[in-house]
Structure formats: structure tokens, C-alpha cells
Design a protein around this motif. Structure first.
Motif, PDB file in Angstrom:
ATOM      1  N   ASP A  93      82.291  12.064 101.724  1.00 46.14           N
ATOM      2  CA  ASP A  93      83.125  11.782 100.625  1.00 46.14           C
ATOM      3  C   ASP A  93      83.566  13.061 100.173  1.00 46.14           C
ATOM      4  O   ASP A  93      84.212  13.199  98.917  1.00 46.14           O
ATOM      5  CB  ASP A  93      82.291  10.990  99.548  1.00 46.14           C
ATOM      6  N   PHE A  94      83.105  14.264 100.714  1.00 46.97           N
ATOM      7  CA  PHE A  94      83.384  15.678 100.382  1.00 46.97           C
ATOM      8  C   PHE A  94      84.679  16.057 100.927  1.00 46.97           C
ATOM      9  O   PHE A  94      84.887  16.293 102.012  1.00 46.97           O
ATOM     10  CB  PHE A  94      82.112  16.532 100.311  1.00 46.97           C
ATOM     11  N   LEU A  95      85.461  16.955 100.263  1.00 53.37           N
ATOM     12  CA  LEU A  95      86.789  17.436 100.779  1.00 53.37           C
ATOM     13  C   LEU A  95      86.938  18.875  99.898  1.00 53.37           C
ATOM     14  O   LEU A  95      86.917  18.873  98.721  1.00 53.37           O
ATOM     15  CB  LEU A  95      87.885  16.580 100.709  1.00 53.37           C
ATOM     16  N   LEU A 134      87.686  21.454  95.221  1.00 51.37           N
ATOM     17  CA  LEU A 134      86.671  20.780  95.834  1.00 51.37           C
ATOM     18  C   LEU A 134      86.700  19.256  95.258  1.00 51.37           C
ATOM     19  O   LEU A 134      86.669  19.057  93.927  1.00 51.37           O
ATOM     20  CB  LEU A 134      85.266  21.298  95.460  1.00 51.37           C
ATOM     21  N   TYR A 135      86.964  18.068  96.016  1.00 52.44           N
ATOM     22  CA  TYR A 135      86.846  16.942  95.728  1.00 52.44           C
ATOM     23  C   TYR A 135      85.588  16.130  96.359  1.00 52.44           C
ATOM     24  O   TYR A 135      84.995  16.556  97.493  1.00 52.44           O
ATOM     25  CB  TYR A 135      88.159  16.419  96.378  1.00 52.44           C
ATOM     26  N   TRP A 136      85.128  15.053  95.476  1.00 49.66           N
ATOM     27  CA  TRP A 136      84.088  14.335  95.856  1.00 49.66           C
ATOM     28  C   TRP A 136      84.291  12.988  95.358  1.00 49.66           C
ATOM     29  O   TRP A 136      84.718  12.660  94.274  1.00 49.66           O
ATOM     30  CB  TRP A 136      82.770  14.600  95.411  1.00 49.66           C
ATOM     31  N   LYS A 137      84.257  12.039  96.073  1.00 53.78           N
ATOM     32  CA  LYS A 137      84.809  10.653  96.054  1.00 53.78           C
ATOM     33  C   LYS A 137      85.998  10.378  95.266  1.00 53.78           C
ATOM     34  O   LYS A 137      86.425   9.591  94.277  1.00 53.78           O
ATOM     35  CB  LYS A 137      83.586   9.826  95.085  1.00 53.78           C
ATOM     36  N   GLY A 138      87.158  11.204  95.678  1.00 59.97           N
ATOM     37  CA  GLY A 138      88.471  11.312  95.025  1.00 59.97           C
ATOM     38  C   GLY A 138      88.511  11.869  93.827  1.00 59.97           C
ATOM     39  O   GLY A 138      89.733  12.070  93.179  1.00 59.97           O
ATOM     40  N   MET A 139      87.598  12.643  93.443  1.00 61.57           N
ATOM     41  CA  MET A 139      87.804  13.386  91.987  1.00 61.57           C
ATOM     42  C   MET A 139      87.610  14.879  92.079  1.00 61.57           C
ATOM     43  O   MET A 139      86.634  15.118  93.260  1.00 61.57           O
ATOM     44  CB  MET A 139      86.869  13.080  91.140  1.00 61.57           C
TER      45      MET A 139
END
Length: 245
Positions: free
Chosen positions: A27-29, A48-53
């Protein structure tokens, strides 16, 4: 009123260039430039994104007040094994070694040349670990000012891409602990979920000032030191508020 053409244009997919780098693990981007810095005020989809946030919208490293310059990007091979797809390594140039970096009574023998920087980043399912190694190739011990500018806006990726109307700006709480060298950025969302980004700095004593973690790194002659930055994304639902909606 906006035309349908304008609405359609806002929702076009993001287009990356050769200067943009993407890493993903679960889920990390992460999206950043070729120095591994990112600033969403300059490139809106960086962060930095996690679960779309988006849990971190700015991460800028400055050495003696200067940005780093890219040399090349590479993925390290260790013991002949294929490198991890979740690890990225860049070699960078820092500012030139100057007389202001040393307390030596003979500053004239300081080598005039740039500091060499190795920047490695390993992404895991809810964060990343960064290692910033600074090499002193000069004959004198030096002290190098290092700063990490950090900001989080906790925006949904749908808002960032303009697919829906943006929500009001979130209120982000910033808490710094000198004892643990830890900065916590937190935000209570309109969905009653508290999201936090925790940044822990190792091997460098830092202070939080002017939106940056800053410290002075001591470098012996002909040696290198590694600063480790651990970033963790987390969330917690406020069930009492959620039930009261």
C-alpha cells in the motif's frame, strides 16, 4: 461554470518523465525526482503515499544549505544476488568543502572539492528507511550542517489529481521530541481517521526549526558517516466520533 472539457482535462492520468522515480511496496508508494527529493509545491503529485493518502508532501535534503546534484542512479548488488526491487540507490554531489566547515588553525590545506553523497532508500509496506552517507575526502575533520525539510498535507490522491472537488485544508499537528530525535506529523481527517507520519533520525542530533530537522554532522578526515531516517505511516480511527456522526 467549468466546461466539460476543463473537467475532463483535470482528471487526466499523471504522466511521469525520465526525471521522475516511483517505488512501491504494498500500500506504500513514493514519487520523487532524480535526487530523491520531493516537493509537492513544485510537482503536485510528488510525495509519499499510503493507502491512497499522501503522508509526506515535502522531503528536501540540504547540505550546508545547498541542494544535492545527481550523478547517477543504481541498484546495488550484494554478494552476487539480485537486488531488491524495493531498494533504490543514488550517488549525488554535495557542496564543496569550505574553510567554514573546519576549526583547524590551518584551513588553507582544506581540499576544495564537492562532498560525495550516497543516498539509499528502502520501501516497506507502510513507510521507508533512508540512509544518507556523506563522504569527507579531505585531510581535515569537518562539521557539515545537514537539514531535512518535511511537510505533510494528508491529501487524498483523488483530490491531488483533481478528480473531485478539493476538501478544505487539513490542520496538521507537529510534535518533536529531542529525546528520541522524532518528529510526528498528525492530522484528524473528515472521515474521523487520525493519520500520522513519524520521522525518526538516527546518527545525527537534530532540532526542529523553520519546518526542518537540522543538525551538525561531524566527519573525520577521509571517512564517511551515515544518517538514517526512518519514516512510518499509520492510522487510527476515532470510533467515538465516527459513531456520533
Amino acid at each position: 461554470m467549468k466546461s466539460s472539457h476543463e473537467s475532463e482535462k483535470r482528471s487526466l492520468p499523471l504522466a511521469l518523465t525520465i526525471n521522475d522515480h516511483l517505488q512501491k511496496n504494498g500500500d506504500f508508494l513514493g514519487l520523487w525526482n532524480n535526487t530523491m527529493d520531493f516537493d509537492a509545491s513544485r510537482v503536485p503529485f510528488y510525495g509519499l503515499y499510503w493507502k491512497g493518502m499522501r503522508y509526506l508532501s515535502n522531503f528536501l535534503v540540504r547540505i550546508d544549505g545547498f541542494p544535492l546534484l545527481p550523478l547517477f542512479a543504481a541498484t546495488r548488488f550484494q554478494d552476487g544476488h539480485t537486488p531488491s526491487p524495493f531498494h533504490r540507490h543514488h550517488r549525488l554531489l554535495g557542496p564543496s568543502i569550505s574553510n567554514f566547515m573546519t576549526d583547524s588553525p590551518h584551513p588553507s590545506i582544506v581540499v576544495d572539492g564537492p562532498l560525495l553523497i550516497d543516498r539509499g532508500r528502502f520501501c516497506f509496506s507502510n513507510g521507508m528507511v533512508e540512509e544518507l552517507t556523506i563522504h569527507n575526502h579531505g585531510p581535515l575533520a569537518i562539521h557539515v550542517p545537514v537539514s531535512l525539510t518535511l511537510h505533510a498535507d494528508f491529501l487524498d490522491i483523488m483530490d491531488i489529481r483533481g478528480i473531485r472537488n478539493p476538501v478544505p485544508e487539513h490542520i496538521v499537528k507537529k510534535t518533536f521530541s529531542h529525546l528520541s530525535n522524532t518528529l510526528t506529523l498528525s492530522c484528524m481527517g473528515f472521515d474521523h481517521v487520525e493519520r500520522t507520519t513519524t520521522i525518526i533520525v538516527g546518527n545525527l542530533d537534530v532540532d526542529w526549526r523553520e519546518e526542518a530537522l537540522a543538525g551538525l554532522l561531524a566527519l573525520p578526515p577521509h571517512q564517511a558517516r551515515t544518517i538514517r531516517v526512518h519514516i512510518v505511516c499509520d492510522e487510527k480511527t476515532d470510533m467515538a466520533r465516527k459513531r456520533g456522526r
